[in-house]
Design a protein around this motif. Structure first.
Motif, PDB file in Angstrom:
ATOM      1  N   THR A   1       0.947  -1.046   0.042  1.00  0.00           N
ATOM      2  CA  THR A   1      -0.205   0.018  -0.067  1.00  0.00           C
ATOM      3  C   THR A   1       0.867   1.180   0.024  1.00  0.00           C
ATOM      4  OG1 THR A   1      -1.729  -1.211   1.126  1.00  0.00           O
ATOM      5  CG2 THR A   1      -1.593   1.334   1.354  1.00  0.00           C
ATOM      6  N   VAL A   2       0.422   2.122  -0.668  1.00  0.00           N
ATOM      7  CA  VAL A   2       1.229   3.470  -0.964  1.00  0.00           C
ATOM      8  C   VAL A   2       0.205   4.599  -0.152  1.00  0.00           C
ATOM      9  CG1 VAL A   2       1.791   5.525  -2.369  1.00  0.00           C
ATOM     10  CG2 VAL A   2       2.365   3.064  -3.061  1.00  0.00           C
ATOM     11  N   THR A   3       0.917   5.156   0.879  1.00  0.00           N
ATOM     12  CA  THR A   3       0.107   6.031   1.746  1.00  0.00           C
ATOM     13  C   THR A   3       0.714   7.567   1.233  1.00  0.00           C
ATOM     14  OG1 THR A   3       0.093   4.631   3.568  1.00  0.00           O
ATOM     15  CG2 THR A   3      -0.383   6.945   3.951  1.00  0.00           C
ATOM     16  N   LEU A   4      -0.234   8.363   0.735  1.00  0.00           N
ATOM     17  CA  LEU A   4       0.148   9.654   0.395  1.00  0.00           C
ATOM     18  C   LEU A   4      -0.196  10.571   1.570  1.00  0.00           C
ATOM     19  CD1 LEU A   4      -1.686   9.866  -3.018  1.00  0.00           C
ATOM     20  CD2 LEU A   4       0.524   9.610  -2.723  1.00  0.00           C
ATOM     21  N   LYS A   5       0.582  11.393   1.979  1.00  0.00           N
ATOM     22  CA  LYS A   5       0.832  12.460   2.968  1.00  0.00           C
ATOM     23  C   LYS A   5       0.390  13.707   2.319  1.00  0.00           C
ATOM     24  CE  LYS A   5       2.373   9.838   6.309  1.00  0.00           C
ATOM     25  NZ  LYS A   5       1.518   9.154   7.243  1.00  0.00           N
TER      26      LYS A   5
ATOM     27  N   ASP B   1     -12.009  13.506   5.088  1.00  0.00           N
ATOM     28  CA  ASP B   1     -12.134  12.406   5.597  1.00  0.00           C
ATOM     29  C   ASP B   1     -13.041  11.436   4.376  1.00  0.00           C
ATOM     30  OD1 ASP B   1     -10.533  12.896   7.471  1.00  0.00           O
ATOM     31  OD2 ASP B   1     -11.814  13.087   8.997  1.00  0.00           O
ATOM     32  N   GLU B   2     -14.291  12.497   4.122  1.00  0.00           N
ATOM     33  CA  GLU B   2     -15.267  11.820   3.401  1.00  0.00           C
ATOM     34  C   GLU B   2     -14.718  11.344   1.765  1.00  0.00           C
ATOM     35  OE1 GLU B   2     -18.488  14.338   3.115  1.00  0.00           O
ATOM     36  OE2 GLU B   2     -18.909  14.307   5.340  1.00  0.00           O
ATOM     37  N   VAL B   3     -13.836  12.531   1.548  1.00  0.00           N
ATOM     38  CA  VAL B   3     -13.328  12.233  -0.067  1.00  0.00           C
ATOM     39  C   VAL B   3     -12.273  11.386  -0.038  1.00  0.00           C
ATOM     40  CG1 VAL B   3     -11.736  13.448  -1.733  1.00  0.00           C
ATOM     41  CG2 VAL B   3     -13.600  14.663  -0.817  1.00  0.00           C
ATOM     42  N   THR B   4     -11.389  11.007   1.012  1.00  0.00           N
ATOM     43  CA  THR B   4     -10.276  10.009   1.012  1.00  0.00           C
ATOM     44  C   THR B   4     -10.912   8.613   1.053  1.00  0.00           C
ATOM     45  OG1 THR B   4     -10.048  10.324   3.317  1.00  0.00           O
ATOM     46  CG2 THR B   4      -8.600  11.520   1.785  1.00  0.00           C
ATOM     47  N   ALA B   5     -12.081   8.609   2.113  1.00  0.00           N
ATOM     48  CA  ALA B   5     -12.867   7.060   2.118  1.00  0.00           C
ATOM     49  C   ALA B   5     -13.251   6.820   0.827  1.00  0.00           C
ATOM     50  CB  ALA B   5     -14.023   7.250   3.246  1.00  0.00           C
TER      51      ALA B   5
ATOM     52  N   GLY C   1      -5.046  -0.190  -2.481  1.00  0.00           N
ATOM     53  CA  GLY C   1      -3.711  -0.074  -2.628  1.00  0.00           C
ATOM     54  C   GLY C   1      -2.998   1.477  -2.363  1.00  0.00           C
ATOM     55  N   ILE C   2      -3.952   2.450  -2.299  1.00  0.00           N
ATOM     56  CA  ILE C   2      -3.491   3.783  -2.120  1.00  0.00           C
ATOM     57  C   ILE C   2      -4.427   4.344  -1.051  1.00  0.00           C
ATOM     58  CG2 ILE C   2      -3.439   6.064  -2.995  1.00  0.00           C
ATOM     59  CD1 ILE C   2      -3.668   4.766  -5.815  1.00  0.00           C
ATOM     60  N   GLU C   3      -3.523   4.909   0.107  1.00  0.00           N
ATOM     61  CA  GLU C   3      -4.152   5.310   1.156  1.00  0.00           C
ATOM     62  C   GLU C   3      -3.808   7.054   1.277  1.00  0.00           C
ATOM     63  OE1 GLU C   3      -3.319   3.379   4.662  1.00  0.00           O
ATOM     64  OE2 GLU C   3      -4.605   1.626   4.077  1.00  0.00           O
ATOM     65  N   VAL C   4      -4.864   7.704   1.696  1.00  0.00           N
ATOM     66  CA  VAL C   4      -4.391   9.139   1.836  1.00  0.00           C
ATOM     67  C   VAL C   4      -4.742   9.557   3.310  1.00  0.00           C
ATOM     68  CG1 VAL C   4      -4.649  11.248   0.785  1.00  0.00           C
ATOM     69  CG2 VAL C   4      -5.327   9.346  -0.607  1.00  0.00           C
ATOM     70  N   ASP C   5      -3.557  10.212   3.936  1.00  0.00           N
ATOM     71  CA  ASP C   5      -3.584  10.646   5.095  1.00  0.00           C
ATOM     72  C   ASP C   5      -3.555  12.109   5.092  1.00  0.00           C
ATOM     73  OD1 ASP C   5      -3.390  11.303   7.928  1.00  0.00           O
ATOM     74  OD2 ASP C   5      -1.191  10.427   8.056  1.00  0.00           O
ATOM     75  N   VAL C   6      -4.786  12.612   5.410  1.00  0.00           N
ATOM     76  CA  VAL C   6      -4.713  14.452   5.330  1.00  0.00           C
ATOM     77  C   VAL C   6      -4.822  14.954   6.713  1.00  0.00           C
ATOM     78  CG1 VAL C   6      -6.109  16.284   4.384  1.00  0.00           C
ATOM     79  CG2 VAL C   6      -6.229  14.034   3.221  1.00  0.00           C
ATOM     80  N   ASP C   7      -3.760  15.886   6.751  1.00  0.00           N
ATOM     81  CA  ASP C   7      -3.524  16.761   7.910  1.00  0.00           C
ATOM     82  C   ASP C   7      -4.132  18.226   7.709  1.00  0.00           C
ATOM     83  OD1 ASP C   7      -2.660  17.860  10.340  1.00  0.00           O
ATOM     84  OD2 ASP C   7      -0.449  17.856   9.838  1.00  0.00           O
TER      85      ASP C   7
ATOM     86  N   GLY D   1      -1.228  11.739  -9.194  1.00  0.00           N
ATOM     87  CA  GLY D   1      -2.215  12.277  -9.832  1.00  0.00           C
ATOM     88  C   GLY D   1      -3.563  11.446  -9.898  1.00  0.00           C
ATOM     89  N   LYS D   2      -3.702  10.090  -9.515  1.00  0.00           N
ATOM     90  CA  LYS D   2      -4.806   9.499  -9.509  1.00  0.00           C
ATOM     91  C   LYS D   2      -5.760  10.316  -8.470  1.00  0.00           C
ATOM     92  CE  LYS D   2      -4.843   5.081 -10.393  1.00  0.00           C
ATOM     93  NZ  LYS D   2      -5.160   3.658 -10.349  1.00  0.00           N
ATOM     94  N   PHE D   3      -5.254  10.618  -7.270  1.00  0.00           N
ATOM     95  CA  PHE D   3      -6.132  11.089  -6.279  1.00  0.00           C
ATOM     96  C   PHE D   3      -6.525  12.366  -6.702  1.00  0.00           C
ATOM     97  CE2 PHE D   3      -6.240  13.685  -2.172  1.00  0.00           C
ATOM     98  CZ  PHE D   3      -7.308  13.205  -1.724  1.00  0.00           C
ATOM     99  N   LEU D   4      -5.580  13.449  -7.326  1.00  0.00           N
ATOM    100  CA  LEU D   4      -6.048  14.741  -7.799  1.00  0.00           C
ATOM    101  C   LEU D   4      -7.264  14.576  -8.737  1.00  0.00           C
ATOM    102  CD1 LEU D   4      -2.598  16.738  -7.464  1.00  0.00           C
ATOM    103  CD2 LEU D   4      -4.444  16.534  -5.852  1.00  0.00           C
ATOM    104  N   ASP D   5      -6.950  13.571  -9.612  1.00  0.00           N
ATOM    105  CA  ASP D   5      -8.119  13.588 -10.689  1.00  0.00           C
ATOM    106  C   ASP D   5      -9.541  13.259 -10.002  1.00  0.00           C
ATOM    107  OD1 ASP D   5      -6.749  14.155 -13.057  1.00  0.00           O
ATOM    108  OD2 ASP D   5      -7.068  12.030 -13.701  1.00  0.00           O
TER     109      ASP D   5
END
Length: 422
Positions: A32-36, A55-59, A67-73, A322-326
């Motif tokens: 898994t790739v975790t984006l910070k 939290d809603e968008v990343t879920a 395979g991709i997780e996003v941790d938003v601070d 790129g995938k997350f920003l799309d």
């Protein structure tokens, strides 16, 4: 508030489809790739913190993209830019930042370009003025995330009490209306917030109103132009000098303090952005909105502002970013964010959807001004230094004994020096 699912239905009703396809390749292994990500908070209380939005968008994203997780601070605006700068300096940049400026990082070669990250349909959907503002040396690094324009707000009840009929269409009318408001006992006939909180914004609105701006059409600083000097002499003599800007000196008046006074019914006119609508409505203030007039009619342009999304190269997660920003820029997400925080969309498709939806009637005047608005010269790495200098000095230009020419000339010299140091 409308949920993400509700907005999908609303878009469908408008004949639109949210495009959620990503541009990057899938994760090459089971790891898994975790984006910070570090992002700014647009909420005004814990109840509507932007953390809940992310939290809603990343879920939703993680469900579609195993395979991709996003941790938003999420950080407050008072600290988010400094927090990212500290992370970069420490050598541990976030993968994604959503903050106020991108140019320094782009100039240092730390950012992916928008071409690197976004699919062609997503990148092409940005409003052209915002895309251009995100460029450094003709390459887009800053991706607009939230935008706004500014309009002249006026208190309808105070206007009626002062015998003012209709909004001003020129500087002469604006000063005449302010004199009537003063005679009627209005505390702030025209609130002029040139305090440090947002002096660069109020300044740009008036420079555009006077026919110029911070730069010319090729990006050269023009702070001490003849038109700009005339603008600040008029503000000094015809507004401040006539006692039409209220008991607080403009150089000491911050934007939020002016908004609070407007919401208390103490201000006849001021320049404002969409969040003032909700604040004023809560207090029962009846208001109208028009573009700030120019010297003899329509101003050169309305001021626009934008906050920026950027992807850092350090950890090499180009495809995943790129995938997350799309996904982030899908219409349903852009509209949901705009709906929660009274912010204008940065994409043409979401702007069109909002303009056609009766629910957003209150934002249409701002939407109409956005495509032709003029933004800060954020593509210059010198802008941060120039902006800080404007915050420090511009209020003195409108003091009764102030010297607009000398102050604008000093700001111009500082801008040129900062530019040559890039």
């Amino acid at each position: 508030m409308t949920g993400l699912t509700g907005l999908t239905a609303a878009l469908a009703a408008l004949g639109m489809t949210a495009t959620l396809a990503g541009c990057g390749a899938s994760v090459a292994s089971d790891d898994t790739v975790t984006l910070k990500m570090v992002a700014a908070d647009y909420g005004d209380s814990p109840a509507n913190s932007t953390q809940k939005y992310w939290d809603e968008v990343t879920a939703a994203f993680e469900k579609k993209n195993p395979g991709i997780e996003v941790d938003v601070d999420v950080r407050s605006w008072s600290e988010v830019d400094a927090a990212v700068a500290a992370m970069v300096k420490k050598g541990d940049a976030p993968d994604i930042a959503q903050i106020g400026a991108y140019a320094d990082y782009a100039a240092q070669g730390k950012l992916y370009s928008a071409d690197d990250l976004l699919s062609i349909p997503v990148q092409a959907d940005f409003l052209p003025a915002l895309s251009q503002a995100g460029e450094l040396r003709r390459v887009q690094y800053g991706m607009p995330f939230a935008s706004s324009t500014r309009l002249l707000f006026y208190n309808k009840d105070l206007f009626a009490q002062a015998g003012v009929t209709g909004a001003p269409q020129s500087w002469t009318e604006l000063a005449a209306d302010a004199r009537k408001l003063k005679a009627a006992g209005v505390k702030y006939p025209f609130a002029l917030p040139l305090g440090r909180e947002e002096a660069p914004a109020e300044t740009l609105m008036w420079l555009l109103s006077g026919g110029d701006g911070y730069t010319d059409n090729v990006g050269t600083y023009t702070l001490d132009s003849e038109a700009n000097i005339k603008t600040f002499k008029w503000l000094r003599d015809d507004l401040v000098g006539e006692g039409l800007t209220g008991p607080t000196a403009p150089g000491e008046l911050d934007r939020q303090d002016a908004f609070n006074a407007f919401s208390r019914g103490e201000v006849g006119m001021l320049n404002g952005h969409p969040t003032l609508m909700k604040q004023a409505a809560k207090k029962g203030v009846e208001y109208g909105m028009v573009p700030l007039p120019g010297v003899n009619g329509k101003a050169k342009a309305t001021m626009g502002v934008a906050d920026w999304m950027m992807g850092f190269k350090q950890h090499g997660h180009k495809a995943e970013i790129g995938k997350f920003l799309d996904f982030v820029y899908a219409d349903e997400n852009v509209l949901e964010f705009s709906d929660r925080y009274d912010i204008l969309p940065v994409t043409s498709s979401a702007s069109d959807a909002m303009a056609e939806d009766p629910k957003y009637k209150h934002l249409r005047e701002f939407l109409e001004e956005l495509p032709n608005s003029e933004l800060y010269p954020v593509g210059k790495t010198s802008w941060a230094q120039v902006s800080a200098a404007v915050k420090q000095r511009i209020g003195k230009a409108v003091e009764r004994d102030g010297d607009p020419a000398a102050i604008l000339q000093r700001l111009q010299n500082e801008a040129v020096a900062a530019e040559s140091a890039e």
